[in-house]
Design a protein around this motif. Sequence first.
Motif, short mmCIF file in Angstrom:
data_model
loop_
_atom_site.label_atom_id
_atom_site.label_comp_id
_atom_site.label_asym_id
_atom_site.label_seq_id
_atom_site.Cartn_x
_atom_site.Cartn_y
_atom_site.Cartn_z
N GLU A 137 22.35 -27.25 25.18
CA GLU A 137 21.00 -26.70 25.35
C GLU A 137 20.88 -25.38 24.60
O GLU A 137 19.85 -25.10 23.98
CB GLU A 137 20.70 -26.51 26.84
N ALA A 138 21.95 -24.58 24.66
CA ALA A 138 21.93 -23.30 23.95
C ALA A 138 21.73 -23.53 22.45
O ALA A 138 20.94 -22.84 21.81
CB ALA A 138 23.22 -22.52 24.21
N ALA A 139 22.43 -24.52 21.91
CA ALA A 139 22.32 -24.80 20.48
C ALA A 139 20.89 -25.21 20.13
O ALA A 139 20.31 -24.72 19.16
CB ALA A 139 23.29 -25.90 20.08
N MET A 140 20.31 -26.07 20.95
CA MET A 140 18.93 -26.51 20.68
C MET A 140 17.97 -25.34 20.84
O MET A 140 16.99 -25.23 20.10
CB MET A 140 18.55 -27.60 21.67
N ASP A 141 18.26 -24.51 21.81
CA ASP A 141 17.42 -23.34 22.05
C ASP A 141 17.42 -22.43 20.83
O ASP A 141 16.43 -21.77 20.53
CB ASP A 141 17.98 -22.60 23.27
N LEU A 142 18.55 -22.42 20.11
CA LEU A 142 18.67 -21.55 18.94
C LEU A 142 18.16 -22.22 17.67
O LEU A 142 18.30 -21.69 16.58
CB LEU A 142 20.12 -21.11 18.77
N GLY A 143 17.63 -23.42 17.82
CA GLY A 143 16.97 -24.04 16.68
C GLY A 143 17.69 -25.24 16.07
O GLY A 143 17.29 -25.73 15.02
N ALA A 144 18.76 -25.71 16.70
CA ALA A 144 19.49 -26.86 16.15
C ALA A 144 18.89 -28.15 16.71
O ALA A 144 18.69 -28.25 17.92
CB ALA A 144 20.96 -26.77 16.51
#
Lengths: 293, 369
Positions: free
Chosen positions: A197-204
């Motif tokens: 989720e953190a990765a997606m939150d950062l735009g991935a």
Amino acid sequence: MNPYRRSPFIRISTVLVYIFLYAPILVLIIFAFNSSRTNVLFGGFITHFGPLSMNGSTVIQSPCGPFHWFCELAKNREVMGATKNTLTIAFISTISSTIIGTMAALALQRYNFKLKSLTQVSLYIPIVIPEIVMGIGILVLFSQVFTFLNGVFGITGDDRLGMGLQTVIVSHIAFSIPFVTLVVQARLQGFDKSIEEAAMDLGANELVTFWRVTFPTILPGILSGGLLAFTLSLDDFVITFFTTGPGATTLPIYVYGLLRRIITPQVNALSAVWVMIVFSIMLLMQKLENRAS
Amino acid sequence: MSEFAVELQDVIKQFPTPEGGQVFAVNHVSMQIKNGEFFSMLGSSGCGKTTSLRMIAGFEWPTEGEVVIAGTPQGHTPPFKRPVNTVFQSYALFQHMTVFQNVAFGLEMDHVAKSEVNDRVGKSLDMVQLSGMGKRFPKQLSGGQQQRVALARAIVKTPKVLLLDEPLGALDLKLRKEMQLELKALQQRLGITFVYVTHDQEEALTMSDRIAVMSFGKVLQMGTPVEIYERPNCKFVADFIGTSNFLHGTVKSVENGKASVYIQELDAEVMGLVSGDISVGETAAVSIRPEKIRLSEQSAFNQNCFEGVVSSTTYIGSDTHVYVNVKGNRIKVWEQNKISSLDPKAYYSVGQKVWLTLFPENTLIMADK
Ligand SMILES: Nc1ncnc2c1ncn2[C@@H]1O[C@H](COP(=O)(O)OP(=O)(O)OP(=O)(O)O)[C@@H](O)[C@H]1O
Ligand SMILES: [Mg+2]
């Protein structure tokens, strides 16, 4: 100091365990340096290079000295062929089963679907049922399918579909998948979904998230699953025996064949090399495990 | 551009339960969070704070209603396309990357040029006082330091809105207090809208510009810390934020923002300010904070003044907590120790008769729920 460490019982049982586990392997390796032609009698170590008299009579040239039987092995075209087959099968089946097994583990971890628990249980079946049952099952399946296809398409003569390298590969993939899945699943147990989720939150996006975050995190699990699949494939005798065909002899099958004919210390040399390879893989696996935790 | 950084418009979020039913994690919630505001969602465990935050971030989609960010309805926009960033409670650091790589990740996703990445990551690590730690892996940092990395990673992208889910929950008290001040200072410096989730009321009061108090998926009250503390609109809020004494009775009259409640146990009427919805004839709660009650040895007024007996006292340094028994009601009173004295007679003692004065302007009359 721990009082149990002094107990004679512990000491004796430890020694016994080691003897039973490793003595056969040790003997096997010692006999690979045997100066006798058969591998049941120990004629002493080969101690020198050059002409070698064996069993008191025959004299053979041995430029490799103590490693005579290893050199013989390298010269043996059948052994080299079988080695090539074994490695081909192992590599293809390891890569395929690792990919499929990992995907299965990921699916089981993150999605809910019908028959999920049945799918999970079915993973254990190939592991718990006797290998010979699996082997016969696969044999029957293949021969039925091939007979059917040959009949339908009217394939005759040498073109007929039959057992060979491909059937061995397919069955190795099949029996390796559950092992890979279970190993990867164990790794996924402690997987913290919030890093995705953190990765997606950062735009991935999903794909980038998988390759940059999920995959590196579970890689140790995937690698140890893959190494397990590799050793299983290298070692396998029973299933290979049932699914192999002309030109698809693997090392275990070849050795078995040798034992029924002539028994020379070549077999020991081969086994020694083999033990070394498998042992190295196991060490590597252990290293990965340690690094991961 | 919209005046609001984030709006929740009548949002509902239902989850299926294993028993086959539905649970309302968020139930008809509307919030309007202003640009540059430090906004907190406060509530006890399971009240739907995390779920609300996750709907803003895009990890969950509302069952009904809409999340609007900077004037744009989000619908089913995935998290990686929303102009918000999150600081996770568990930090969610990438363990296989160094601190630098963690912080640079978001910029990399935006294809920011290498030199600019170095620059911005450096600045953001400076801001959380982690300069020089870039080469370490998360495992080689303390909990507080990891927390700062998570913060740096989220602010490096200069999002419009920063979402923080109990970011200080895992830290010890001292570090927590420090970080509270730092976070607040950081928010003011960056001018980013913060949406902050916490179940610690003190934390919410110290840091926030506005607070939404939530319970069972609903927002009970939204307001500044002063409004929430001084004018709670219902018993739950008065009880959850700070400490309150409650008396229960029937509303006798409501007039000009003042009300009178008949308390049967005291056989008396209590006057107070109306706070929240009440009407004549209904049962209501009378709420008064312990520090706002006056203790005296003589009766001072005819109204809102009751006689009682001190049942216990606790000296805590700055204050003395006095418990007074008034006709079976246990009332807490916090007396500030304004005078330095070693004489026990300077303090109230158990068994002593006292008078309590509940000044009407300090007494709140609210719905009893
Ligand atoms: N994925 C989910 N599936 C089912 N129920 C959920 C899910 N996520 C949350 N819930 C339920 O929704 C309610 C609200 O949960 P939420 O996590 O938002 O609470 P919270 O206010 O953040 O609590 P806490 O302070 O404990 O973190 C809870 O009753 C919870 O059980
Ligand atoms: Mg939560």
